[in-house]
Design a protein around this motif. Sequence first.
Motif, short mmCIF file in Angstrom:
data_model
loop_
_atom_site.label_atom_id
_atom_site.label_comp_id
_atom_site.label_asym_id
_atom_site.label_seq_id
_atom_site.Cartn_x
_atom_site.Cartn_y
_atom_site.Cartn_z
N ALA A 43 8.75 20.23 9.08
CA ALA A 43 9.59 19.06 8.83
C ALA A 43 8.74 17.85 8.48
N MET A 44 7.61 17.68 9.16
CA MET A 44 6.73 16.55 8.85
C MET A 44 6.14 16.68 7.46
N VAL A 45 5.79 17.88 7.04
CA VAL A 45 5.24 18.09 5.70
C VAL A 45 6.30 17.79 4.64
N VAL A 46 7.51 18.25 4.87
CA VAL A 46 8.60 17.99 3.91
C VAL A 46 8.90 16.50 3.83
N TYR A 47 8.95 15.82 4.97
CA TYR A 47 9.22 14.38 4.97
C TYR A 47 8.10 13.62 4.26
N THR A 48 6.86 13.97 4.54
CA THR A 48 5.73 13.31 3.90
C THR A 48 5.77 13.52 2.39
N ALA A 49 6.07 14.73 1.97
CA ALA A 49 6.17 15.00 0.54
C ALA A 49 7.31 14.20 -0.08
N TYR A 50 8.44 14.10 0.62
CA TYR A 50 9.58 13.36 0.11
C TYR A 50 9.27 11.87 -0.03
N VAL A 51 8.50 11.33 0.89
CA VAL A 51 8.22 9.90 0.88
C VAL A 51 7.08 9.56 -0.08
N PHE A 52 5.99 10.30 -0.05
CA PHE A 52 4.78 9.88 -0.75
C PHE A 52 4.59 10.47 -2.15
N ILE A 53 5.11 11.64 -2.43
CA ILE A 53 4.89 12.23 -3.75
C ILE A 53 5.54 11.40 -4.86
N PRO A 54 6.77 10.89 -4.72
CA PRO A 54 7.31 10.05 -5.79
C PRO A 54 6.48 8.79 -6.05
N ILE A 55 5.91 8.20 -4.99
CA ILE A 55 5.08 7.01 -5.17
C ILE A 55 3.84 7.36 -5.98
N HIS A 56 3.20 8.47 -5.63
CA HIS A 56 1.99 8.87 -6.34
C HIS A 56 2.28 9.26 -7.79
N ILE A 57 3.41 9.91 -8.02
CA ILE A 57 3.78 10.26 -9.40
C ILE A 57 4.04 9.00 -10.21
N HIS A 58 4.71 8.03 -9.61
CA HIS A 58 4.98 6.77 -10.30
C HIS A 58 3.67 6.05 -10.65
N LEU A 59 2.75 5.98 -9.70
CA LEU A 59 1.47 5.32 -9.96
C LEU A 59 0.65 6.06 -11.01
N ALA A 60 0.69 7.38 -10.99
CA ALA A 60 -0.03 8.16 -12.00
C ALA A 60 0.58 7.94 -13.39
N LEU A 61 1.90 7.90 -13.47
CA LEU A 61 2.54 7.66 -14.76
C LEU A 61 2.23 6.27 -15.28
N GLU A 62 2.21 5.27 -14.39
CA GLU A 62 1.83 3.93 -14.81
C GLU A 62 0.40 3.90 -15.34
N PHE A 63 -0.50 4.56 -14.61
CA PHE A 63 -1.91 4.58 -15.01
C PHE A 63 -2.07 5.23 -16.38
N PHE A 64 -1.46 6.41 -16.57
CA PHE A 64 -1.64 7.10 -17.83
C PHE A 64 -0.89 6.43 -18.97
N SER A 65 0.22 5.75 -18.68
CA SER A 65 0.91 5.03 -19.75
C SER A 65 0.09 3.83 -20.19
N GLN A 66 -0.60 3.18 -19.27
CA GLN A 66 -1.48 2.08 -19.67
C GLN A 66 -2.71 2.60 -20.39
N LEU A 67 -3.18 3.76 -19.99
CA LEU A 67 -4.39 4.33 -20.56
C LEU A 67 -4.15 4.88 -21.97
N PHE A 68 -3.03 5.56 -22.19
CA PHE A 68 -2.80 6.23 -23.46
C PHE A 68 -1.65 5.64 -24.28
N GLY A 69 -0.54 5.34 -23.64
CA GLY A 69 0.66 5.09 -24.41
C GLY A 69 1.00 3.66 -24.68
N ASP A 70 0.64 2.74 -23.84
CA ASP A 70 1.13 1.37 -23.95
C ASP A 70 0.12 0.51 -24.71
N GLN A 71 -0.08 0.79 -25.98
CA GLN A 71 -1.09 0.09 -26.78
C GLN A 71 -0.60 -1.25 -27.30
#
Length: 80
Positions: A43-71
């Motif tokens: 349950a702790m692993v599922v909760y941690t994944a539910y809380v933190f994985i979307p944040i990390h995906i959002h930050l990764a998408l922001e980083f890569f959009s600034q790096l490659f796409g947002d010229q």
Amino acid sequence: MDIKHAKDYLYWLYYQYLLITCCYVLEPWEQSMFHTIFITVFAMVVYTAYVFIPIHIHLALEFFSQLFGDQRESTVAIMK
């Protein structure tokens, strides 16, 4: 799938779980402690994944959009 077949399948899955985790050799009170700890950790692993994985995906998408796409932002800053 009828009810009896589903019930037998669930019993078979539980038996496989007991065999894989070697819980069948434990006493009943040890089994209940093991199941409680396992469910708590799961349950702790599922909760941690539910809380933190979307944040990390959002930050990764922001980083890569600034790096490659947002010229456009960088070219506008140079033109001013």
